[in-house]
Every structure is written in C-alpha cells, then in structure tokens.
Design an enzyme around this catalytic site. Structure first.
Site, PDB file in Angstrom:
ATOM      1  N   LYS A  22      16.629 -32.865 -36.906  1.00  0.00           N
ATOM      2  CA  LYS A  22      17.920 -33.763 -36.320  1.00  0.00           C
ATOM      3  C   LYS A  22      17.454 -34.678 -35.094  1.00  0.00           C
ATOM      4  O   LYS A  22      17.957 -35.825 -35.351  1.00  0.00           O
ATOM      5  CB  LYS A  22      18.562 -32.749 -35.779  1.00  0.00           C
ATOM      6  CG  LYS A  22      19.964 -33.193 -35.127  1.00  0.00           C
ATOM      7  CD  LYS A  22      21.067 -32.265 -34.688  1.00  0.00           C
ATOM      8  CE  LYS A  22      20.596 -31.464 -33.352  1.00  0.00           C
ATOM      9  NZ  LYS A  22      21.094 -32.375 -32.208  1.00  0.00           N
ATOM     10  N   ASN A  23      16.784 -34.429 -34.145  1.00  0.00           N
ATOM     11  CA  ASN A  23      16.703 -34.952 -32.864  1.00  0.00           C
ATOM     12  C   ASN A  23      15.759 -36.257 -33.424  1.00  0.00           C
ATOM     13  O   ASN A  23      15.544 -37.141 -32.472  1.00  0.00           O
ATOM     14  CB  ASN A  23      16.140 -34.049 -31.744  1.00  0.00           C
ATOM     15  CG  ASN A  23      17.347 -33.478 -31.248  1.00  0.00           C
ATOM     16  OD1 ASN A  23      18.485 -33.522 -31.724  1.00  0.00           O
ATOM     17  ND2 ASN A  23      17.002 -32.487 -30.561  1.00  0.00           N
ATOM     18  N   ARG A  92      26.358 -37.105 -28.380  1.00  0.00           N
ATOM     19  CA  ARG A  92      25.522 -38.073 -27.315  1.00  0.00           C
ATOM     20  C   ARG A  92      24.594 -38.742 -27.533  1.00  0.00           C
ATOM     21  O   ARG A  92      24.456 -39.904 -27.046  1.00  0.00           O
ATOM     22  CB  ARG A  92      25.105 -37.208 -26.334  1.00  0.00           C
ATOM     23  CG  ARG A  92      26.263 -36.226 -25.398  1.00  0.00           C
ATOM     24  CD  ARG A  92      25.320 -35.311 -24.411  1.00  0.00           C
ATOM     25  NE  ARG A  92      24.460 -35.889 -23.861  1.00  0.00           N
ATOM     26  CZ  ARG A  92      24.655 -36.522 -22.586  1.00  0.00           C
ATOM     27  NH1 ARG A  92      26.007 -36.630 -22.253  1.00  0.00           N
ATOM     28  NH2 ARG A  92      23.648 -37.296 -22.011  1.00  0.00           N
ATOM     29  N   CYS A 116      29.166 -32.235 -21.673  1.00  0.00           N
ATOM     30  CA  CYS A 116      29.107 -31.417 -22.788  1.00  0.00           C
ATOM     31  C   CYS A 116      29.511 -30.106 -22.646  1.00  0.00           C
ATOM     32  O   CYS A 116      29.698 -29.645 -21.293  1.00  0.00           O
ATOM     33  CB  CYS A 116      27.851 -31.781 -23.656  1.00  0.00           C
ATOM     34  SG  CYS A 116      26.389 -30.881 -22.814  1.00  0.00           S
ATOM     35  N   ARG A 121      25.331 -33.802 -17.945  1.00  0.00           N
ATOM     36  CA  ARG A 121      24.521 -34.522 -18.599  1.00  0.00           C
ATOM     37  C   ARG A 121      24.610 -35.937 -18.563  1.00  0.00           C
ATOM     38  O   ARG A 121      25.238 -36.592 -19.120  1.00  0.00           O
ATOM     39  CB  ARG A 121      24.704 -34.092 -20.123  1.00  0.00           C
ATOM     40  CG  ARG A 121      24.196 -32.624 -20.251  1.00  0.00           C
ATOM     41  CD  ARG A 121      24.400 -32.342 -22.043  1.00  0.00           C
ATOM     42  NE  ARG A 121      23.071 -32.960 -22.673  1.00  0.00           N
ATOM     43  CZ  ARG A 121      22.936 -32.811 -23.948  1.00  0.00           C
ATOM     44  NH1 ARG A 121      23.763 -32.186 -24.625  1.00  0.00           N
ATOM     45  NH2 ARG A 121      21.825 -33.445 -24.456  1.00  0.00           N
ATOM     46  N   PRO A 122      24.114 -36.258 -17.257  1.00  0.00           N
ATOM     47  CA  PRO A 122      24.280 -37.616 -17.037  1.00  0.00           C
ATOM     48  C   PRO A 122      23.334 -38.797 -17.862  1.00  0.00           C
ATOM     49  O   PRO A 122      22.607 -38.271 -18.574  1.00  0.00           O
ATOM     50  CB  PRO A 122      23.424 -37.838 -15.458  1.00  0.00           C
ATOM     51  CG  PRO A 122      22.648 -36.816 -15.251  1.00  0.00           C
ATOM     52  CD  PRO A 122      23.290 -35.615 -16.375  1.00  0.00           C
ATOM     53  N   ASP A 124      22.195 -41.736 -16.250  1.00  0.00           N
ATOM     54  CA  ASP A 124      21.445 -42.614 -15.234  1.00  0.00           C
ATOM     55  C   ASP A 124      20.497 -43.199 -15.379  1.00  0.00           C
ATOM     56  O   ASP A 124      20.130 -44.563 -15.311  1.00  0.00           O
ATOM     57  CB  ASP A 124      21.766 -42.002 -13.818  1.00  0.00           C
ATOM     58  CG  ASP A 124      20.939 -40.786 -13.597  1.00  0.00           C
ATOM     59  OD1 ASP A 124      20.965 -39.957 -14.695  1.00  0.00           O
ATOM     60  OD2 ASP A 124      20.287 -40.519 -12.835  1.00  0.00           O
ATOM     61  N   LEU A 125      19.324 -42.413 -16.124  1.00  0.00           N
ATOM     62  CA  LEU A 125      18.075 -42.718 -16.353  1.00  0.00           C
ATOM     63  C   LEU A 125      17.911 -43.789 -17.455  1.00  0.00           C
ATOM     64  O   LEU A 125      17.192 -45.017 -17.335  1.00  0.00           O
ATOM     65  CB  LEU A 125      17.111 -41.665 -16.536  1.00  0.00           C
ATOM     66  CG  LEU A 125      16.967 -40.656 -15.521  1.00  0.00           C
ATOM     67  CD1 LEU A 125      16.389 -39.397 -16.151  1.00  0.00           C
ATOM     68  CD2 LEU A 125      16.037 -41.171 -14.246  1.00  0.00           C
ATOM     69  N   ASP A 304      16.289 -25.904 -26.164  1.00  0.00           N
ATOM     70  CA  ASP A 304      17.137 -25.514 -27.487  1.00  0.00           C
ATOM     71  C   ASP A 304      16.700 -24.125 -28.230  1.00  0.00           C
ATOM     72  O   ASP A 304      17.309 -23.961 -29.127  1.00  0.00           O
ATOM     73  CB  ASP A 304      16.659 -26.960 -28.227  1.00  0.00           C
ATOM     74  CG  ASP A 304      17.375 -28.050 -28.129  1.00  0.00           C
ATOM     75  OD1 ASP A 304      18.360 -27.745 -26.865  1.00  0.00           O
ATOM     76  OD2 ASP A 304      17.261 -28.965 -28.477  1.00  0.00           O
ATOM     77  N   ARG A 396      26.233 -29.212 -37.337  1.00  0.00           N
ATOM     78  CA  ARG A 396      25.713 -30.446 -36.580  1.00  0.00           C
ATOM     79  C   ARG A 396      24.193 -30.403 -36.571  1.00  0.00           C
ATOM     80  O   ARG A 396      23.462 -31.496 -36.632  1.00  0.00           O
ATOM     81  CB  ARG A 396      26.015 -30.371 -35.133  1.00  0.00           C
ATOM     82  CG  ARG A 396      27.509 -30.392 -34.761  1.00  0.00           C
ATOM     83  CD  ARG A 396      27.798 -30.712 -33.499  1.00  0.00           C
ATOM     84  NE  ARG A 396      27.005 -31.857 -32.901  1.00  0.00           N
ATOM     85  CZ  ARG A 396      26.862 -32.209 -31.700  1.00  0.00           C
ATOM     86  NH1 ARG A 396      27.649 -31.470 -30.743  1.00  0.00           N
ATOM     87  NH2 ARG A 396      25.886 -33.281 -31.091  1.00  0.00           N
TER      88      ARG A 396
HETATM   89  C1  UD1 Z   1      17.505 -34.279 -26.205  1.00  0.00           C
HETATM   90  C2  UD1 Z   1      17.999 -33.477 -27.306  1.00  0.00           C
HETATM   91  C3  UD1 Z   1      18.298 -32.104 -26.705  1.00  0.00           C
HETATM   92  C4  UD1 Z   1      17.748 -31.392 -25.936  1.00  0.00           C
HETATM   93  C5  UD1 Z   1      17.182 -32.037 -24.654  1.00  0.00           C
HETATM   94  C6  UD1 Z   1      16.026 -31.638 -23.913  1.00  0.00           C
HETATM   95  C7  UD1 Z   1      18.444 -35.076 -28.897  1.00  0.00           C
HETATM   96  C8  UD1 Z   1      19.268 -35.813 -29.669  1.00  0.00           C
HETATM   97  N1  UD1 Z   1      18.844 -34.114 -28.025  1.00  0.00           N
HETATM   98  O1  UD1 Z   1      18.715 -34.148 -25.286  1.00  0.00           O
HETATM   99  O2  UD1 Z   1      18.615 -31.378 -28.387  1.00  0.00           O
HETATM  100  O3  UD1 Z   1      18.267 -30.206 -25.342  1.00  0.00           O
HETATM  101  O4  UD1 Z   1      16.589 -33.365 -25.205  1.00  0.00           O
HETATM  102  O5  UD1 Z   1      15.102 -31.304 -24.736  1.00  0.00           O
HETATM  103  O6  UD1 Z   1      17.275 -35.323 -28.742  1.00  0.00           O
HETATM  104  N2  UD1 Z   1      18.752 -36.191 -17.361  1.00  0.00           N
HETATM  105  C9  UD1 Z   1      19.175 -37.027 -16.304  1.00  0.00           C
HETATM  106  N3  UD1 Z   1      19.627 -38.293 -16.408  1.00  0.00           N
HETATM  107  C10 UD1 Z   1      19.588 -38.961 -17.561  1.00  0.00           C
HETATM  108  C11 UD1 Z   1      19.033 -38.422 -18.734  1.00  0.00           C
HETATM  109  C12 UD1 Z   1      18.900 -36.992 -18.478  1.00  0.00           C
HETATM  110  O7  UD1 Z   1      19.317 -36.385 -15.203  1.00  0.00           O
HETATM  111  O8  UD1 Z   1      19.963 -40.243 -17.698  1.00  0.00           O
HETATM  112  C13 UD1 Z   1      18.407 -34.810 -17.139  1.00  0.00           C
HETATM  113  C14 UD1 Z   1      19.334 -34.047 -17.820  1.00  0.00           C
HETATM  114  O9  UD1 Z   1      20.786 -33.872 -17.285  1.00  0.00           O
HETATM  115  C15 UD1 Z   1      18.339 -32.793 -18.121  1.00  0.00           C
HETATM  116  C16 UD1 Z   1      17.180 -33.533 -18.487  1.00  0.00           C
HETATM  117  O10 UD1 Z   1      17.211 -34.890 -17.685  1.00  0.00           O
HETATM  118  O11 UD1 Z   1      18.376 -31.785 -17.156  1.00  0.00           O
HETATM  119  C17 UD1 Z   1      16.792 -33.674 -19.675  1.00  0.00           C
HETATM  120  O12 UD1 Z   1      17.426 -34.187 -20.544  1.00  0.00           O
HETATM  121  P1  UD1 Z   1      17.240 -35.062 -21.890  1.00  0.00           P
HETATM  122  O13 UD1 Z   1      15.707 -35.027 -22.328  1.00  0.00           O
HETATM  123  O14 UD1 Z   1      17.616 -36.416 -21.462  1.00  0.00           O
HETATM  124  O15 UD1 Z   1      18.171 -34.759 -22.817  1.00  0.00           O
HETATM  125  P2  UD1 Z   1      18.731 -35.519 -24.125  1.00  0.00           P
HETATM  126  O16 UD1 Z   1      18.044 -36.626 -24.608  1.00  0.00           O
HETATM  127  O17 UD1 Z   1      20.219 -35.735 -23.809  1.00  0.00           O
END
Ligand code: UD1
Length: 420
Positions: A22-23, A92, A116, A121-122, A124-125, A304, A396
């Site tokens: 999926k991802n 997302r 969520c 789940r920000p 910002d990055l 996950d 999903r």
């Molecule tokens: C993806 C996966 C999700 C998985 C997650 C972690 C998809 C569609 N989803 O989610 O199934 O659980 O990776 O392996 O691929 N963070 C920030 N700022 C940002 C982005 C992330 O602080 O802008 C933090 C998040 O809160 C979290 C960490 O970074 O603590 C990792 O999250 P991230 O790898 O971004 O998860 P997703 O890409 O949303």
C-alpha cells in the site's frame, strides 16, 4: 458498515500470497503528476487507499483504472492543481501530490491533512524541505498554497527521518534546477522503490537505499511501467497470525530482506523460519516466549506492526515490553484488546503486556488500520466468537484479508452491519 465475525481457536496452515505494498503504491501514484504519458503499475493492491488516491488524481484530470492488480494511469491531461479537503482528510498520503505539482507546474493548493487516530502527525518537514527548494508557502483556510517560478536545488537535512517528507521533497527535487542534497532521508523500502521508479522515469538520483540522496534536477521526465514491491506489513501480520495460532504457513511474493528485524524477533519468540527466494515458511509449535520490541525507522521494527505484535505477546508465557518511538501515543488498540481479556498497561510510550491469559471473544471496535489487524489477530486465538466492527479501516490496507485468512483455515465471515 461491514464487520468481521471470527471464531477463535483455529490453527492456521497453508499458503498465502502477499499483495503489493500500500505505502509503495501511494507514493508511486502521485509521481505520475511529474510527467505526462501513460503509466502501468503491476502488483497494485486493491485497497480503499488506492481508490482514494485514484479519486484524488482523477479530480486533477488524470485517468486511473485498476484491472485486477494492474493499475493504469493516463496523466496526459492535468486540469487542476488542487487536492481538496474531502479527499485529503480521508488519507494523509494525499499530501504526496504537493511536491510533484509545485515542481512541475509552479503552483499547488493542498489541504492540510490534520490529525489522525493516534495523534497530531505534523507536515512541517514536507513544507520546510519544499521551502528550501524555493517554494513560497502560505497557509490559507486550511490549505497549503505553494508557488514558485522554478524550484532550485538545495541542501536539506530532515530533523526527523520521515517517509512522507522524504518522498515529497525527493519528487520535487527531480525537476528542480541544479543539485539537491538530502540528508537523514528515509530509507524505508517504499521510498527506495519510489526513487528507483523516478530513476526509470529519467531522474538522476545517487545514494538510493542510503539516508543521503543527491538529486541532479532534469527538465522533463517520462511515464513508465513499474512493479509495486510486496507489502512487508501485510507479510508481518500474516507471520504473526501463523505464530499466534501455532500454525504452519508459507508466505509467497514477499521480500524477506525487508522483514529481517521482524523475522529475527519471531525466531526469538520460538518460531521456526525458513526463507527460500520470495517465500517465507513459518512454523510454531510452542507457546511464544515473551520478546520486547522497540519501534524505529527502517530497518528496525516498524511502528506499523506494533499493534499486531502486542496481540501476539498476549499469548506469550511471561511479560513483555513494547516501546513505541515513532508515534508515541499509538495505543488506540489497547482498550479494545482489554475487552478481549488482555492485561496491558501503558505508561507514556511504553506498553507492558502480561501474557498467558486466555482471551475470550467479544465485540470490539477498530480505530485505525493496524489496530484493526491487532484485534483480528487477538480474535483468532480468543475463546468463542468475536465481532470486529468498523472494518473499513482494515479495507484501507489489507487486500481481501478475510479471504486470505479463510484460505489458511480461519473461520471468518464478513457481515454487513448497521452498527457503527
Ligand atoms: C508513513 C506510512 C505509515 C507509517 C509511517 C512510519 C505511508 C503512506 N504511511 O507515514 O504507514 O506508520 O510512515 O513508518 O507511507 N514527522 C514530523 N514532521 C513531518 C513529518 C513527520 O514531525 O513533517 C514525524 C511524525 O510525527 C513521526 C515521524 O516523523 O513521528 C515519522 O513519520 P513519517 O515517516 O513522516 O510518517 P508518514 O510518512 O506520515
């Protein structure tokens, strides 16, 4: 709304074919915004999230059609640069369209995803990375509005390793002018696979598979055919199901290298594992030993599978500990597992699981995708019958899960339900 009715106590045995990830699909599909033409993605899973991404791309003028597991995307006609709230709030991963749109068209309007089930789940990055490449970003009425003349290559360090932010900034950098250096980039297999697809499209990327990516921007990219990698989370979930039920199962169409940390933990708990090419044989004859896990970025234990591992440890002959380091409050499954008779205590990001109590069937409610999987696993070993409500979460991310479980000998029935 559908529910699953599960009779516990069946030992799983037989073969199951693992679907495409999926991802990986959710990252590949928005990449079609980077170049016009027709894309064919094989091994695409039939999942609600894939349909949602198809609808989102469709709302932008692309044509998406899933035939079996072959996804066709015709990206010749792009009519809108906006991702509306109605679709982004469902998923997302919709935020992935931001990078490709701004890179190719110099403008994008994408709804902010919001929180969520397990926290804020920000994003910002994602935004900081795109700003570093020259995007001007403003927030208007819950939407991110990004504009630029032409993105320019830059150095960007991800303060936290983020799958989504890496995918977004990487896609954007492929069409930026000059060189982009990304450090602390995510190395999850789904991102590595996206990078390989981008290279096939004509992108110039060095360092694939490492956390340092060097991207030399190109003027244009081409549409491609690409195969979706196997879903390592689905594979891990079935392995745990086999282990919990003292089963003997063979997984086909996996990439065992993507599962090394999970396979090691399963062996530590007493499972016999045998890997041959793309197949994994798991056999479990004993009560599992308690095994602690700490979730971390790849190649560590994925967040996950944390909920599913917790269900597994309910069967262990002793106490185990789970430390959740990615999403520190991702424990929505715990109150529902307690309803099945589990003994789990949470303190901050740590769960203590006292194994060995016989679970008994109950009606439980799914709160998110992986929580649903954990409830199903627990129901498979509970006494009597359980009902798992709100399984649209499950749809999903798990293709035909009840058919696959039935194929392995479980007694599972999908029932249309009025209950919510
Ligand atoms: C993806 C996966 C999700 C998985 C997650 C972690 C998809 C569609 N989803 O989610 O199934 O659980 O990776 O392996 O691929 N963070 C920030 N700022 C940002 C982005 C992330 O602080 O802008 C933090 C998040 O809160 C979290 C960490 O970074 O603590 C990792 O999250 P991230 O790898 O971004 O998860 P997703 O890409 O949303």
């Amino acid at each position: 709304m559908d529910k699953l009715v599960i009779e516990g106590g069946k030992r799983l045995h037989g073969r199951v074919t693992i679907s495409g990830a999926k991802n990986a699909s959710l990252a590949m599909m928005p990449a079609a915004l980077l170049a016009s033409g027709v894309y064919h993605f094989s091994n695409t899973p039939n999942l609600r999230d894939v349909y949602t991404m198809s609808r989102l791309l469709g709302s932008m003028g692309l044509f998406c059609e899933l035939n079996g597991n072959d996804l066709l995307i015709d990206a010749n006609n792009i009519t809108s640069l906006e991702a509306p709230y109605e679709l982004v709030k469902k998923m997302r991963a919709s935020f992935y369209v931001l990078g490709p749109l701004i890179a190719r068209f110099g403008e994008a309007r994408v709804s902010l995803p919001g929180g969520c089930a397990w926290g804020p789940r920000p994003v910002d990055l994602h935004l900081k990375g795109l700003e570093k490449l020259g995007a001007e970003i403003t927030l208007e009425a819950g939407y991110v509005h990004a504009k630029c003349q032409k993105l320019k290559g830059a150095k960007f360090h991800f303060d936290i390793s983020s799958v989504g932010a890496t995918g977004n900034v990487l896609m954007a950098a492929t069409l930026a002018k000059g060189t982009t250096l990304l450090s602390n980039a995510a190395i999850e297999p789904e991102i590595t696979s996206l990078a390989r697809m981008l290279v096939k499209m004509g992108a110039k990327i060095d360092g694939i598979g490492t956390s340092q990516l060097e991207i030399e921007g190109v003027d244009t990219l081409n549409a491609v055919d690409f195969e979706t990698i196997p879903d390592r989370i689905e594979a891990a979930t079935f392995l745990i199901a086999g282990a919990m039920t003292k089963g003997k199962i063979i997984l086909e169409n996996t990439n065992p290298y993507h599962l090394t940390s999970v396979l090691e933990k399963l062996e530590e708990s007493g499972c016999k594992i045998d890997v041959t090419g793309e197949s994994i044989l798991l056999e479990m004859e004993d009560i599992p030993k308690p095994v602690d896990i700490t979730t971390s970025i790849y190649p560590g234990i994925p967040t996950d599978i944390q909920a599913q591992w917790m269900a597994y440890m309910l069967k262990a002959d002793g106490t185990s500990k789970i430390t959740e380091n990615i999403y520190t409050d991702r424990f929505k499954h715990v109150p529902e597992l307690l309803r099945l008779g589990a003994d789990v205590q949470i303190a901050d990001n740590v769960a203590i699981i006292k194994g060995g109590k016989q679970l008994s069937g109950a009606t439980v409610m799914s709160s998110d995708l992986r929580a649903s999987a954990s409830l199903i696993l627990a129901a498979l070993v509970a006494d009597g019958s359980s009902e798992v409500l709100r399984i649209y979460h499950l749809d999903r991310g798990y293709e035909a899960i009840e058919k696959k479980l039935i194929g392995l000998g479980a007694i599972v029935k999908r029932v249309k339900s009025e209950l919510i």
